[in-house]
Motif scaffolding. Structure first.
Motif, PDB file in Angstrom:
ATOM      1  N   THR A  51       0.416   7.693   0.375  1.00  0.00           N
ATOM      2  CA  THR A  51      -0.451   8.298   1.403  1.00  0.00           C
ATOM      3  C   THR A  51      -0.612   9.481   1.831  1.00  0.00           C
ATOM      4  O   THR A  51      -0.154  10.308   1.850  1.00  0.00           O
ATOM      5  CB  THR A  51      -0.868   6.885   2.722  1.00  0.00           C
ATOM      6  OG1 THR A  51      -1.267   7.354   4.396  1.00  0.00           O
ATOM      7  CG2 THR A  51       1.126   7.602   3.901  1.00  0.00           C
ATOM      8  N   ARG A  65      -7.970  -3.680   5.209  1.00  0.00           N
ATOM      9  CA  ARG A  65      -6.974  -3.417   3.806  1.00  0.00           C
ATOM     10  C   ARG A  65      -6.416  -4.390   3.139  1.00  0.00           C
ATOM     11  O   ARG A  65      -6.253  -4.838   1.948  1.00  0.00           O
ATOM     12  CB  ARG A  65      -5.934  -2.450   4.129  1.00  0.00           C
ATOM     13  CG  ARG A  65      -5.790  -0.927   5.168  1.00  0.00           C
ATOM     14  CD  ARG A  65      -5.021  -0.259   4.965  1.00  0.00           C
ATOM     15  NE  ARG A  65      -5.119   0.864   6.068  1.00  0.00           N
ATOM     16  CZ  ARG A  65      -5.376   2.360   5.721  1.00  0.00           C
ATOM     17  NH1 ARG A  65      -5.442   2.395   3.915  1.00  0.00           N
ATOM     18  NH2 ARG A  65      -5.512   3.140   6.413  1.00  0.00           N
ATOM     19  N   TYR A  78      -0.641   6.277   7.980  1.00  0.00           N
ATOM     20  CA  TYR A  78      -0.908   5.648   7.687  1.00  0.00           C
ATOM     21  C   TYR A  78      -1.303   4.096   8.587  1.00  0.00           C
ATOM     22  O   TYR A  78      -0.307   4.197   9.241  1.00  0.00           O
ATOM     23  CB  TYR A  78      -0.651   4.201   6.365  1.00  0.00           C
ATOM     24  CG  TYR A  78      -1.311   3.450   5.974  1.00  0.00           C
ATOM     25  CD1 TYR A  78      -1.966   2.885   4.617  1.00  0.00           C
ATOM     26  CD2 TYR A  78      -1.181   1.817   6.540  1.00  0.00           C
ATOM     27  CE1 TYR A  78      -1.961   1.814   4.231  1.00  0.00           C
ATOM     28  CE2 TYR A  78      -0.861   0.629   6.056  1.00  0.00           C
ATOM     29  CZ  TYR A  78      -1.841   0.822   4.802  1.00  0.00           C
ATOM     30  OH  TYR A  78      -2.382  -0.590   4.179  1.00  0.00           O
ATOM     31  N   ILE A  97     -12.903   2.028   2.940  1.00  0.00           N
ATOM     32  CA  ILE A  97     -11.942   2.992   4.409  1.00  0.00           C
ATOM     33  C   ILE A  97     -12.320   4.362   4.408  1.00  0.00           C
ATOM     34  O   ILE A  97     -12.898   4.900   5.094  1.00  0.00           O
ATOM     35  CB  ILE A  97     -10.427   2.521   3.672  1.00  0.00           C
ATOM     36  CG1 ILE A  97      -9.821   1.968   3.149  1.00  0.00           C
ATOM     37  CG2 ILE A  97      -9.000   3.593   4.355  1.00  0.00           C
ATOM     38  CD1 ILE A  97      -9.549   0.733   4.490  1.00  0.00           C
ATOM     39  N   ASP A 128     -10.031   1.976  -1.370  1.00  0.00           N
ATOM     40  CA  ASP A 128     -10.086   2.981  -1.127  1.00  0.00           C
ATOM     41  C   ASP A 128     -11.641   3.498  -0.509  1.00  0.00           C
ATOM     42  O   ASP A 128     -12.143   3.841   0.793  1.00  0.00           O
ATOM     43  CB  ASP A 128      -9.098   3.890  -1.445  1.00  0.00           C
ATOM     44  CG  ASP A 128      -7.680   3.567  -1.443  1.00  0.00           C
ATOM     45  OD1 ASP A 128      -7.440   2.577  -0.668  1.00  0.00           O
ATOM     46  OD2 ASP A 128      -6.803   3.783  -1.948  1.00  0.00           O
ATOM     47  N   ASP A 169       0.467  -1.115  -0.357  1.00  0.00           N
ATOM     48  CA  ASP A 169      -0.017   0.012   0.102  1.00  0.00           C
ATOM     49  C   ASP A 169       0.715   1.191  -0.011  1.00  0.00           C
ATOM     50  O   ASP A 169       0.950   1.797  -0.981  1.00  0.00           O
ATOM     51  CB  ASP A 169      -0.541  -0.359   1.199  1.00  0.00           C
ATOM     52  CG  ASP A 169      -2.224  -0.814   1.113  1.00  0.00           C
ATOM     53  OD1 ASP A 169      -2.138  -1.340   0.055  1.00  0.00           O
ATOM     54  OD2 ASP A 169      -2.555  -0.913   1.866  1.00  0.00           O
TER      55      ASP A 169
END
Lengths: 631, 461
Positions: free
Chosen positions: A426, A436, A430, B450, B447, A420
């Motif tokens: 990010t 995730r 994070y 999230i 995403d 990621d």
């Protein structure tokens, strides 16, 4: 100007000795490399400047992964916890999570002791101001005291110390975490090399004196009776019986009113804080504003250690002025007379944008330079430690001239975390979340040892005794599966009445024990009881077999997705590919590919804003074998 | 996550122009081509036959109880094939309905609908096509993929997109709640229960089935109304059939030289496309049509969009007539009173009193009032599709197969929860359905979840 002098030479130098730095240094030294770890403050080795706990959903799995790879965090917490709890016990096996409350002083001391006693490892207090870089290769570091250390590879783990700035209300000052010395020059030096840095913000709540809390107004949260531990090497017999409780209370309308009345003094809203804070760990003032309809928020009171009265006021992170913090605290049930020991604060710090890294955590720009932990844009001790371990391993492998070690998204939460970071970057600190991970039924905390111990062994981080114990467990699992496959459960009275008792339909005919086990509410212990056979002695072996058989359908589904991923991961993209030479790519895709430089087609696919046509073109371009490299 | 074009899963497509020619070819390419075809094929075991051989047999639905078509299947194993992958070619008897049905079955059993130009692309990627064609092939991929994407977006513009987004949002709300229960076990958010998750799954399944129902209208527009002529023996079915198929405007698709027992003909009545189904032996054995009794008619009923129910007006209503009236009452139908020339034992009014369906009295023999029948068919047809401009229309097979997949995934969720599976495991298929719907709308990013998590809940750490 400090005059520099040539000090010792090492194979690997680790800068910083927090949770990332400690793991990096230990891994490198244990792999047989002469290693130096430099830290701003020896009293801050593996220190927990924020919450006194380790583990939880996703994070707890990372701790077990670190343990399986031969890292230290699991063993260290197993030696220093004061409370242990399994979370999500009412849910399925994929999401159960172990969390420990740490004695943060003992945790620090224990880790420091381990580092001190590890062969090949030197621990030294100093501030690193500069890197030694020759021809794009990192050769060493220079400290503020003028010492120049040379090495084959360097790992940076600056945490929140890089140009750290603490903010409490209107007060701001240059500082590392917990009022330590910040690292100022190193950031400037990195920016000079062309690294893209940005400012992140995080915060910590106030600490109060436990003697001044009225616990009668709070709810007790004790630890588990059943023995649990993080490390494969810890024994049930050593489980701590004398555990310390946590306590829960709530904010209320009055607390919220105090916050609203003082918003003009809140750095988060006055514009004083410029760094980006985490959505998942907002300050209490942030929560009250963003979720105005909630009339109360939970607060957890967590002891900072066994021999201290300091209590961490969890979920109450704030950067309000001290005066306001006191009012806020005193409005909360149980804290009416609480004495403040340390005020909460926000801290801003530099991070390196992580897309500048490879999956090995080596920077793309400078060979032999690795970065790990909070400076890569993460938050959390576990996320830091996981990266530190991978960076340390790779710094060691690089120093030995060996190929790097990486973990896939299908192999470990650590793999998800790093992928990621390097693929997407990010925009906020994070945090790992189970959501995730695409394959969380495969990436369970209970099978971390089965997933990763062979890697740890191969890297030289798992000793023979432990490896043999691991192989024995693996064998016991296979044996138990075979036994259950051969065993028949007959519809005798005991079996039928047991089934009725657990709300299951009785048997009409004999059935193999492995099928019988798939029924809800049926355990291997039940089968042993019904058949009067002792099938296995290790409860962890039984747990693995129960999960493997009961959830076989879902595990197979995830496995099929993983097989597909593997085929994509197998398609590597040449690292020096010149994307300007690839005809037909959309401009956005061309820019993103060139910036992130995906290592495989699977990674390219995960970059946001890349469409299927771009992937197809890239795929074709690579597979025809004629590609241009950047000069 | 972007849809993967670089992944060499098994793809399928109809490789002959649809609706033209006597034989259609459905082609499969990829690792699983042989196993997918073999699962549907009754005849030789295709996994064991030599490469580059052709085999006679029947294509069946997987339970082996219904024959779709009599086919010839060519097995070509990698690498000496066009794509350098395993290729299966299914030669079937043409006709839009059968060919589409075969394609659908392949898609339901593990194949993916090929993108435009994908067979060619694979041939290129595997080095089958000369590398000098590299430039043009890449242009082709670029053009075709973008074009089809643009097309997909256009098709979706408006209500379909909005509807699927609303369904996805419902799934996402529940999903975010499940995730917060997992990642923040101590946070005082409501715990999603099995029954709540099931309720959401059922609700979205209903929404999907409503969308899929419009797919049928989309199909009608393209292929015509699937029409069955039913009635008890000797009521005049073959005469009506002959009238319809032999009338001037009739276009009959090629069915010659086959031994199939299920045939279809596409005809046009006053410009309205009708696809006559299950009317075996339309031309050769027209005289036998009369012998097809109620039993055969029932099979036709299941597939039909429109029923033409024939009743002999010269005789009192028989038990069989009543049974057929009852059986077809839920279908779109026209009750045709035939043989009005032989004296009326039954009046149109008396039948009309029994049904809401239009009733038309005709004499096929004397071609009396048949224009009224044609007009009624036309009315029904336009009724069937008139919503087209106002309502959502699922129009292509990719959408249909993704919607069906999402619906299946939600069914798995419901079944699993019924069996006592924990919510966080059933969630695997729940998430799958959400992602599948995202493939239709082109927005399936992890995403998103999230973001939802943090906007919906106030989380500490």
């Amino acid at each position: 100007m400090i005059k520099t002098y040539n000090s010792s030479e090492y194979d690997v130098i680790v800068v910083g000795a927090g949770h990332a730095g400690s793991e990096a240094a230990l891994a490198s030294a244990r792999m047989g490399l002469k290693t130096l770890v430099v830290t701003i403050g020896l009293d801050m080795v593996a220190f927990m400047p924020c919450n006194p706990s380790v583990g939880g959903p996703a994070k707890g799995t990372v701790v077990r992964e670190i343990d399986a790879l031969g890292g230290e965090m699991g063993r260290n917490i197993d030696k220093t916890y004061i409370q242990m709890r399994m979370l999500n016990t009412g849910k399925g096996p994929a999401v159960r999570a172990l969390r420990a409350q740490a004695d943060k002083w003992q945790y620090h001391e224990q880790m420091k002791r381990t580092i001190e006693n590890t062969p090949n490892l030197t621990l030294r207090q100093a501030i690193v101001d500069q890197l030694v870089v020759e021809d794009g290769i990192c050769r060493g570091v220079v400290t503020n005291t003028g010492a120049k250390y040379l090495a084959k590879s360097v790992v940076l783990t600056t945490g929140t110390a890089a140009r750290g700035k603490i903010i409490i209300g209107e007060l701001t000052y240059s500082s590392g975490p917990n009022n330590t010395t910040p690292a100022i020059k190193l950031s400037e030096h990195l920016a000079d090399f062309g690294f893209k840095l940005r400012r992140f913000k995080t915060g910590t709540p106030p600490r109060v004196n436990g003697n001044t809390i009225d616990y009668h107004q709070t709810e007790e949260e004790p630890g588990d009776q059943e023995p649990r531990h993080f490390s494969f090497t810890s024994k049930d017999a050593d489980y701590l019986r004398d555990q310390v409780s946590c306590w829960m209370t709530y904010t209320n309308a009055q607390t919220h009113q105090i916050i609203r009345d003082n918003l003009d003094r809140a750095p988060m809203f006055s514009g004083l804080i410029k760094g980006v804070g985490p959505r998942y760990c907002p300050s209490i003032e942030d929560k009250v504003i963003r979720f105005a309809d909630k009339d109360r928020h939970q607060i957890f009171l967590e002891p900072e250690g066994r021999h201290t009265k300091e209590i961490y006021v969890g979920d109450f992170s704030t950067s309000m002025p001290e005066e306001v913090q006191l009012k806020m605290l005193h409005s909360v049930a149980g804290l009416q007379h609480a004495e403040l020991m340390r005020p909460g604060y926000a801290i801003e710090y530099d991070v390196i944008e992580p897309w500048q890294l490879k999956h090995t955590l080596e920077t793309k720009k400078i060979k032999g330079l690795f970065t790990a932990g909070q400076m890569n844009g993460t938050s959390g001790y576990e996320e830091a430690a996981g990266q530190g371990l991978i960076a340390g391993i790779n710094a060691a492998l690089s120093a030995k001239g060996q190929p790097g070690f990486t973990l896939g998204r299908d192999e470990a939460y650590i793999g998800v975390l790093i992928d990621d970071l390097v693929t997407k970057g990010t925009n906020e600190p994070y945090r790992l979340l189970t959501s995730r991970a695409e394959y969380r039924l495969i990436l369970r905390h209970d099978n971390a040892d089965l997933r990763l111990t062979p890697y740890g062994r191969k890297l030289g981080l798992i000793d023979t005794d432990r490896y043999e114990a691991f192989l024995a467990k693996k064998q016991a699992i296979q044996d138990l599966i075979a036994k259950l496959h051969d065993l028949t459960i007959h519809p005798i009275d005991d079996v039928q009445s047991f089934l009725v008792k657990v709300g299951q339909a009785p048997l009409s005919d004999g059935v193999k024990a492995d099928l019988f086990l798939r029924r809800p509410q049926v355990t291997i212990d039940d089968i042993e009881m019904l058949t009067h056979l002792k099938l296995a002695s290790d409860r962890y072996v039984k747990e693995q077999v129960e999960i493997a058989l009961k959830y076989a359908g879902y595990i197979k589904k995830e496995q099929q997705q993983i097989d597909r991923l593997k085929r994509q991961e197998a398609k590597r993209i040449p690292s020096q590919l010149d994307y300007d030479q690839v005809d037909g790519l959309a401009t956005e895709a061309r820019q993103k590919f060139a910036k992130i430089r995906p290592e495989t087609l699977a990674q390219a696919e995960r970059i946001s804003g890349v469409n299927p046509a771009d992937l197809a073109i890239l795929s074709v371009y690579i597979q025809n074998g004629h590609y241009h490299e950047t000069k | 996550m972007a849809q993967v074009l670089t992944e060499f899963d098994t793809i399928a497509a109809i490789s002959t122009p649809v609706g033209e020619g006597g034989i259609s070819i459905v082609r499969l390419s990829g690792d699983a081509a042989v196993t997918i075809a073999n699962a549907l094929f009754k005849g030789a075991d295709l996994t064991k036959v030599p490469s580059h051989t052709i085999h006679y047999g029947h294509l069946m639905v997987p339970d082996g109880r219904q024959v779709i078509d009599e086919v010839m299947v060519t097995v070509m194993r990698a690498p000496k094939t066009f794509t350098r992958e395993d290729i299966i070619e299914i030669n079937c008897h043409g006709g839009i309905v059968v060919t589409n049905r075969i394609l659908q079955l392949l898609l339901q059993n593990g194949a993916r609908m090929a993108d435009p130009g994908e067979f060619t692309k694979r041939a290129f990627v595997h080095g089958r096509i000369d590398l000098t064609q590299a430039e043009s092939t890449m242009d082709l991929i670029r053009a075709k993929t973008d074009q089809s994407r643009a097309l997909a977006v256009n098709q979706l513009a408006g209500k379909l997109l909005a509807k699927i987004r609303r369904s996805r949002q419902k799934l996402l709300d529940t999903l975010a709640n499940v995730e917060v229960n997992i990642d923040y076990p101590e946070y005082d958010a409501d715990t999603v229960t099995a029954s709540q998750m099931q309720a959401t799954a059922k609700q979205v399944m209903t929404e999907i089935s409503q969308l899929l129902a419009t797919a049928n209208e989309g199909k009608i527009l393209r292929n015509g109304l699937a029409t069955a002529i039913v009635g008890r023996p000797n009521v005049g079915k073959s005469s009506l059939l002959n009238y319809l198929t032999h009338s001037e405007q009739a276009i009959v698709t090629d069915v010659a030289g086959t031994t199939r027992d299920t045939l279809e003909a596409s005809i046009s009545v006053d410009g309205i496309p009708l696809e006559l189904i299950d009317t075996a032996g339309i031309r050769k054995t027209a005289d036998k049509v009369e012998k097809i009794g109620v039993a055969r008619s029932e099979q036709a009923l299941a597939r039909a969009d429109l029923i033409l129910l024939l009743i002999d007006a010269s005789q009192p209503l028989s038990a069989e007539d009543r049974e057929l009236l009852a059986k077809t009452s839920q279908k779109k139908r026209i009750v045709v009173l035939n043989k009005t020339d032989l004296g009326a034992a039954i009046t149109a009014e008396s039948i009309q009193a029994m049904t809401a369906s239009p009733v038309i009295a005709v004499s096929v023999l004397h071609e009396a009032n048949l224009s009224a029948l044609a007009a009624e068919i036309k009315t029904l047809f336009f009724q069937g599709i008139k919503n087209r401009h106002e309502d959502v229309l699922v129009s292509n097979q990719r959408q249909v197969s993704l919607l069906t997949k999402a619906s299946d995934q939600l069914q798995d969720v419901i079944t699993a929860l019924d069996a006592g599976t924990p919510v966080d495991l059933a969630q695997i298929d729940f998430t799958g359905a959400w992602e599948t719907l995202g493939e239709i709308t082109g927005e399936s990013a992890p995403d998103e979840l999230i973001t939802q998590l943090f906007s919906q809940f106030c989380l500490g750490k």
